[in-house]
Design an enzyme around this catalytic site. Sequence first.
Site, PDB file in Angstrom:
ATOM      1  CG  ASP A 153     -10.435 -24.188  33.029  1.00 26.39           C
ATOM      2  OD1 ASP A 153     -11.001 -24.004  31.918  1.00 26.39           O
ATOM      3  OD2 ASP A 153      -9.871 -24.896  33.130  1.00 26.39           O
ATOM      4  CG  PHE A 155     -11.580 -11.258  23.500  1.00 27.74           C
ATOM      5  CD1 PHE A 155     -11.180 -10.400  22.953  1.00 27.74           C
ATOM      6  CD2 PHE A 155     -13.370 -10.836  24.529  1.00 27.74           C
ATOM      7  CE1 PHE A 155     -12.497  -9.673  22.236  1.00 27.74           C
ATOM      8  CE2 PHE A 155     -13.961  -9.751  24.629  1.00 27.74           C
ATOM      9  CZ  PHE A 155     -13.342  -9.101  22.736  1.00 27.74           C
ATOM     10  CB  ALA A 211      -8.464 -18.798  21.745  1.00 32.87           C
ATOM     11  CG  ASN A 229      -8.159 -22.915  26.235  1.00 33.30           C
ATOM     12  OD1 ASN A 229      -8.523 -22.836  27.240  1.00 33.30           O
ATOM     13  ND2 ASN A 229      -7.981 -21.741  25.217  1.00 33.30           N
ATOM     14  CE1 TYR A 260      -6.158 -19.111  17.092  1.00 32.58           C
ATOM     15  CE2 TYR A 260      -5.174 -18.243  15.352  1.00 32.58           C
ATOM     16  CZ  TYR A 260      -5.351 -17.785  16.668  1.00 32.58           C
ATOM     17  OH  TYR A 260      -6.921 -16.749  16.440  1.00 32.58           O
ATOM     18  CG  ASN A 303      -2.164  -9.948  11.017  1.00 34.59           C
ATOM     19  OD1 ASN A 303      -2.843 -10.593   9.853  1.00 34.59           O
ATOM     20  ND2 ASN A 303      -0.500 -10.519  11.400  1.00 34.59           N
ATOM     21  NE  ARG A 325       6.255 -16.720  12.146  1.00 38.47           N
ATOM     22  CZ  ARG A 325       4.884 -15.910  11.921  1.00 38.47           C
ATOM     23  NH1 ARG A 325       5.418 -15.252  13.875  1.00 38.47           N
ATOM     24  NH2 ARG A 325       4.163 -15.806  11.768  1.00 38.47           N
TER      25      ARG A 325
END
Length: 336
Positions: free
Chosen positions: A53, A75, A77, A94, A143, A172, A284
């Site tokens: 971790d 990286f 996350a 986290n 986020y 993206n 959404r």
Amino acid sequence: MKNEKILVVGGAGYIGSHMVKDLLSAGFDVITLDDLSTGHRDLLPGGTFVKGDLGDPKVLDRLFTTHNISAVMHFAAFSLVGESVENPLKYYLNNLAATATLLSAMIEYRVKRFIFSSTAAVYGEPVQIPITETHPCNPTNPYGTSKLAVEKILCDCDAAYGLKYVSLRYFNASGADESGMIGERHARETHLIPLVLKTALGEKENIRIYGVDYPTPDGTCIRDYIHVSDLTHAHLLALEALMSDKESAVYNLGNNQGYSVREVIDLAKKVTGKNIPVIEAERRPGDPARLIASAAKIKESLGWQPRHENLEAILKTAWLWHQNEAAKGAAGGGSI
Ligand code: UFG
């Protein structure tokens, strides 16, 4: 730079595994730290693997005392916008607290080069397109807030301890390594391209289009898709810059080109030759209508040039990967 040791935190994930492959090809020694909560051991192309971790100081002590690490790439996350709204503390613990623990260990062991995976989600609802790095940052979900908070911490650590960092704000991420051997595998898939291709494979009955009444030419959301290998190439350039003592910097990574959800589906039909049934669904929550990056800054400063600008080429690489995954699954070799 050959034989320098790079710690890749989250190297067993989608983007991390492509990074490990590129670093190994470029001649670096790579150590991956990954707790395999969302990563996959079989995606790791090589190097040394440590299961652990990133927020565990004992794990970090052992890593930094055993290995002479030159730089850290991060990286690891959680990255699902919707989940971050439902469970913000998971994201703050986290993405923010564990990252602060990692940075603290780096400072203790005098490792002062850091490359951070940030996101277009730091900007929030765009007020100007294409989005440049000077665009206001008003994230609309935990986020994006967690990533922006780390960027602020990095800035403070540079001022206080001389930590040099490059923060890369991805638009993206999509596609897969051209070999078809590594690619995007999420236990709970929410991203458009993998879901569209799983529909083409018959693993899903249809693809839901979230919103057809956006103020865009065909009513569906527009995104800027960037190939994963173009992302990892940018990390290599950022690493070179930090190794030649360049200043800390923040860069966007995108193609300055937008594709609507319908355009993605139509191109996927062309690439796969399959029927892809769609269902028009409600919007959404939290989806901006249009996100398009200006990546002029990284092109000018680091000479970055994308090699897969065209979405059809990106989809072809993803299609090869998904077909291989499906074949493995059929042979009983899949592991999710
Ligand atoms: N979409 C659908 N149907 C689906 C899945 C997605 O219509 O089944 C639409 C979404 O509504 C959106 C577009 O396809 O308009 C792209 O959605 P993705 O989930 O693939 O990607 P996002 O743009 O939502 O998110 C990505 C990253 C995030 C990051 C964000 C930054 O996954 O981590 O970009 O803008 F925060």
